[in-house]
Design an enzyme around this catalytic site. Sequence first.
Site, short mmCIF file in Angstrom:
data_model
loop_
_atom_site.label_atom_id
_atom_site.label_comp_id
_atom_site.label_asym_id
_atom_site.label_seq_id
_atom_site.Cartn_x
_atom_site.Cartn_y
_atom_site.Cartn_z
N THR A 32 37.87 12.55 31.90
CA THR A 32 37.53 13.97 32.03
C THR A 32 36.80 14.49 30.79
O THR A 32 36.12 15.51 30.85
CB THR A 32 38.80 14.81 32.23
OG1 THR A 32 39.75 14.47 31.20
CG2 THR A 32 39.43 14.55 33.58
N ALA A 122 43.75 -2.30 23.28
CA ALA A 122 44.89 -1.86 24.07
C ALA A 122 44.69 -0.47 24.66
O ALA A 122 45.60 0.09 25.26
CB ALA A 122 46.17 -1.88 23.22
N GLY A 123 43.51 0.11 24.46
CA GLY A 123 43.26 1.45 24.97
C GLY A 123 43.96 2.52 24.17
O GLY A 123 44.22 3.61 24.68
N LEU A 124 44.26 2.24 22.89
CA LEU A 124 45.00 3.17 22.05
C LEU A 124 44.14 3.71 20.90
O LEU A 124 44.64 4.23 19.91
CB LEU A 124 46.26 2.49 21.50
CG LEU A 124 47.21 1.95 22.58
CD1 LEU A 124 48.39 1.22 21.95
CD2 LEU A 124 47.72 3.07 23.49
N SER A 127 39.40 2.08 17.44
CA SER A 127 38.09 2.37 16.85
C SER A 127 38.02 3.81 16.35
O SER A 127 37.49 4.07 15.26
CB SER A 127 36.97 2.09 17.86
OG SER A 127 37.13 2.88 19.03
N ASP A 171 39.40 10.89 21.83
CA ASP A 171 40.08 9.97 20.93
C ASP A 171 39.99 10.46 19.49
O ASP A 171 40.98 10.47 18.75
CB ASP A 171 39.46 8.57 21.03
CG ASP A 171 39.61 7.97 22.41
OD1 ASP A 171 40.30 8.57 23.25
OD2 ASP A 171 39.02 6.90 22.65
#
Length: 381
Positions: A32, A122-124, A127, A171
Amino acid sequence: MSVAGEFEALYGAAPEGVWAAPGRVNLIGEYTDFNDGFVMPLALPHTAVAAVSRRADGVLRVHSADVEGGVVRLDVAALDPRTAADAGWAAYPAGVVWALREAGHPVTGADVHLASTVPTGAGLSSSAALEVVTALALNDLFGLGLSRPELAVLAQRAENAFVGVPCGVMDQMASACAIEGHALFLDTRDLSYRQVPFDLAAQGLRLLVVDTRVKHALGDGAYAERRAGCEAGARALGVRALREVPYVQLPDSLARLSEESVRRYVRHVVSDNHRVERTIALLDAGDAAAVGPVLTEGHASLRDDLRVSCPELDLVVEAANAAGALGARMTGGGFGGSAVVLVPEERAESVAAAVEKAFAGAGFAAPGIFPAVPSAGARRE
């Protein structure tokens, strides 16, 4: 040895300072953020830590305790997105220097040593943590006076324009702006945000992160394809971004779209924005347990409409819910990475064990499971 001690061993002098920036997990609101929509991440205890000193000679030296190889030496005046791939992992901190200089800020070089406990792939947001910690350190050292949201936007620009990953700003905003004990309700259109108290323990609940150990790479084209599909849907509906499509008008809007994949992407984004709003209302009402079914509903949308899940993520949700979780969903960009699971405190261990057993039965590698503790955002140590 501490990060500061490692810096001194590398560069021959103590650093001017040490900074930290966390990874994040997103509770609700996926894909989103680049649609001007709503998201709700929280910072994790896992951080990227940077020991940094200024240089005045136009040289950037970067080193990571977590990557094999020596110090990467770059000329700040020669930083160029067209050759960013040559820098490998160092493109993330180098991209921040490039973005700052492109914005007119006088960054004349630096020595940087990094170490991170944020799991990669891990999608956490490993970066984003690297980018934000670099941006905060340089902001402090060079006296740039940039706000946290401004640093987040520059860090996002580093990843978009320098590294070449078309991520949204969630992020970086989570890493830069989160505070301990809270989730960050973020409107990505204007970067306004609200810190929402997120004390699950007070309600007898726990949020688990399940790292499937399946690595994902957002630069592989699938993320960009979905972003392009969302933008095509917005154009077809005559809006600047899918954020502007009211949930109550979703059926009529979908009827106006001819391409099947675009229709699915639009349905996911509009409904997930609505799920964020529902989640906020439940948390504000003190009913965190009721968020569980909203998470599971969100996973079905990511799996079926956006098609960014994978067998391991689907198994986490299926096994956790069957074992008594209140709800679960994949989090992050998908194609691997992690899931979040909302559980009653007394069932946390049994649900985790059920997920591990299901993975073993399916022949998958053992997952990593840990509690998501809402933690502090970027700071000077």
